[in-house]
Design an enzyme around this catalytic site. Structure first.
Site, short mmCIF file in Angstrom:
data_model
loop_
_atom_site.label_atom_id
_atom_site.label_comp_id
_atom_site.label_asym_id
_atom_site.label_seq_id
_atom_site.Cartn_x
_atom_site.Cartn_y
_atom_site.Cartn_z
N TYR A 188 37.46 48.33 44.89
CA TYR A 188 38.07 47.37 43.96
C TYR A 188 37.29 47.31 42.63
O TYR A 188 37.88 47.37 41.55
CB TYR A 188 38.09 46.00 44.64
CG TYR A 188 38.75 44.90 43.86
CD1 TYR A 188 40.14 44.80 43.77
CD2 TYR A 188 37.98 43.92 43.23
CE1 TYR A 188 40.73 43.76 43.07
CE2 TYR A 188 38.58 42.88 42.53
CZ TYR A 188 39.95 42.80 42.45
OH TYR A 188 40.54 41.77 41.76
N LYS A 247 38.58 48.21 38.85
CA LYS A 247 38.59 47.20 37.79
C LYS A 247 37.69 47.60 36.61
O LYS A 247 37.98 47.28 35.47
CB LYS A 247 38.19 45.83 38.35
CG LYS A 247 39.20 45.27 39.37
CD LYS A 247 40.57 45.07 38.73
CE LYS A 247 41.56 44.41 39.65
NZ LYS A 247 42.88 44.19 39.04
P1 NAP Z 1 48.26 38.31 44.78
O1 NAP Z 1 48.63 36.87 44.86
O2 NAP Z 1 47.89 39.04 46.01
O3 NAP Z 1 49.44 39.07 44.01
C1 NAP Z 1 49.38 40.45 43.79
C2 NAP Z 1 50.62 40.89 43.05
O4 NAP Z 1 50.56 42.32 42.91
C3 NAP Z 1 51.88 40.54 43.78
O5 NAP Z 1 52.87 40.12 42.88
C4 NAP Z 1 52.26 41.85 44.44
O6 NAP Z 1 53.68 41.94 44.58
C5 NAP Z 1 51.78 42.86 43.40
N1 NAP Z 1 51.58 44.17 43.99
C6 NAP Z 1 50.67 44.53 44.92
N2 NAP Z 1 50.85 45.82 45.26
C7 NAP Z 1 51.90 46.28 44.53
C8 NAP Z 1 52.58 47.51 44.45
N3 NAP Z 1 52.22 48.58 45.19
N4 NAP Z 1 53.62 47.64 43.59
C9 NAP Z 1 54.02 46.58 42.85
N5 NAP Z 1 53.41 45.38 42.87
C10 NAP Z 1 52.36 45.23 43.72
O7 NAP Z 1 47.02 38.51 43.78
P2 NAP Z 1 46.54 37.70 42.50
O8 NAP Z 1 45.33 36.96 42.87
O9 NAP Z 1 47.67 37.03 41.83
O10 NAP Z 1 46.04 38.94 41.62
C11 NAP Z 1 46.69 39.40 40.45
C12 NAP Z 1 45.72 40.30 39.70
O11 NAP Z 1 44.54 39.56 39.35
C13 NAP Z 1 45.23 41.49 40.53
O12 NAP Z 1 45.14 42.63 39.71
C14 NAP Z 1 43.86 41.05 40.99
O13 NAP Z 1 43.02 42.14 41.25
C15 NAP Z 1 43.41 40.25 39.78
N6 NAP Z 1 42.34 39.31 40.09
C16 NAP Z 1 42.53 38.29 40.97
C17 NAP Z 1 41.48 37.43 41.24
C18 NAP Z 1 41.60 36.26 42.17
O14 NAP Z 1 40.59 35.60 42.43
N7 NAP Z 1 42.77 35.94 42.68
C19 NAP Z 1 40.23 37.65 40.63
C20 NAP Z 1 40.07 38.70 39.76
C21 NAP Z 1 41.13 39.53 39.49
P3 NAP Z 1 54.45 42.50 45.88
O15 NAP Z 1 53.58 42.27 47.07
O16 NAP Z 1 55.73 41.71 45.87
O17 NAP Z 1 54.67 43.94 45.57
#
Ligand code: NAP
Length: 250
Positions: free
Chosen positions: A158, A162
């Site tokens: 990861y 990133k």
């Molecule tokens: P999440 O709730 O797990 O949502 C992930 C999103 O990515 C979902 O809409 C999912 O949609 C989509 N996705 C995953 N695999 C995919 C694929 N193969 N094709 C198309 N869409 C896909 O995660 P989140 O926390 O909102 O994270 C969003 C972003 O922020 C990510 O890049 C994550 O790494 C980053 N981030 C999050 C955090 C945190 O603490 N939450 C911290 C740092 C960075 P479907 O499953 O419907 O495809």
């Protein structure tokens, strides 16, 4: 009333849940026509309905697509261009974790995370910058993570993806600045979504004392940073990594 993103076409990946969902709503609230990409069409359809019922000035259109499908990405961008004739904004937010220690991490675990989080961003940016270059205008934001800056034990795959996104962001900013295309990254810390809900309660509680603001962030707080970077207020900002982590990584 004229809205800041009136009539602009925005493509947001990972729009079905969490941070991506909040980004779609935030851009539509400012008048953008958002195309929300994810695999879960039901969730995307619900989101589109919610934006209509809220009477937002912009719109949200679902686009069912797996971001590991390179040809599917090219086709989707061609289709959006055929229908709308412009793409002003791209937000690469789709992302996954498959955590584990390096010694036992298998190739699939590494490759899958790299493909969803990094290669897909390269594929869609390559497809989207062509029309942006033609229009001499574009705004790209990549959702990275503080893991990509500081590293994180158990997240070699990861963190590498990133960190890769940050390198991609800065290179594209240098390459396409002369075309009036900006490219920035947002690096969230711990944000309450499905991704962090999966973490053991003990781990989450152990992190909180290290966050100066003493809490996890919300999806809306990340969406606000993205909205700023794609909007007119940020027109002179490019190649920047905006950390939104309650102070955790400093
Ligand atoms: P999440 O709730 O797990 O949502 C992930 C999103 O990515 C979902 O809409 C999912 O949609 C989509 N996705 C995953 N695999 C995919 C694929 N193969 N094709 C198309 N869409 C896909 O995660 P989140 O926390 O909102 O994270 C969003 C972003 O922020 C990510 O890049 C994550 O790494 C980053 N981030 C999050 C955090 C945190 O603490 N939450 C911290 C740092 C960075 P479907 O499953 O419907 O495809």
């Amino acid at each position: 009333m004229e809205h800041a993103l009136q009539d602009q076409v925005a493509v947001v990946t990972g729009g079905s849940r969490g941070i991506g969902r909040a980004i779609c709503l935030s851009l539509a609230r400012d008048g953008a026509q958002v195309v929300a990409i994810a695999r879960d069409l039901d969730q995307l359809t619900l989101l589109a309905k919610e934006s209509r019922e809220a009477g937002l000035p912009g719109s949200i259109t679902p686009c069912r697509l797996d971001m590991t499908d390179r040809e599917g990405i090219d086709d989707a961008i061609k289709q959006i261009m055929a229908q709308r004739d412009r793409i002003d904004i791209l937000v690469n937010n789709a992302g996954i974790t498959r955590d584990g220690l390096l010694a036992t991490m298998d190739d699939d675990q590494f490759d899958e995370v790299l493909t969803v989080n990094l290669r897909s961003a390269f594929w869609i940016m390559r497809a989207v910058v062509r029309p942006m270059i033609g229009a001499r205008r574009g705004r790209i934001v990549n959702v990275s993570s503080i893991s990509g800056i500081t590293g994180n034990a158990g997240q070699a795959n990861y963190a590498a993806s990133k960190a890769g996104l940050i390198g991609l962001t800065k290179s594209i900013a240098k390459e396409l600045g002369k075309r009036n295309i900006t490219c920035n990254a947002v690096a969230p810390g711990f944000i309450t979504t499905d991704m962090t809900d999966r973490l053991p309660e003990q781990t989450k509680e152990a992190v909180k004392p290290h966050i100066p603001l003493r809490r996890f962030g919300t999806s809306e707080e990340i969406a606000a940073a993205v909205r700023f970077l794609v909007g007119p207020e940020a027109r002179y900002i490019t190649g920047h990594v905006l950390v939104v982590d309650g102070g955790l990584s400093m």
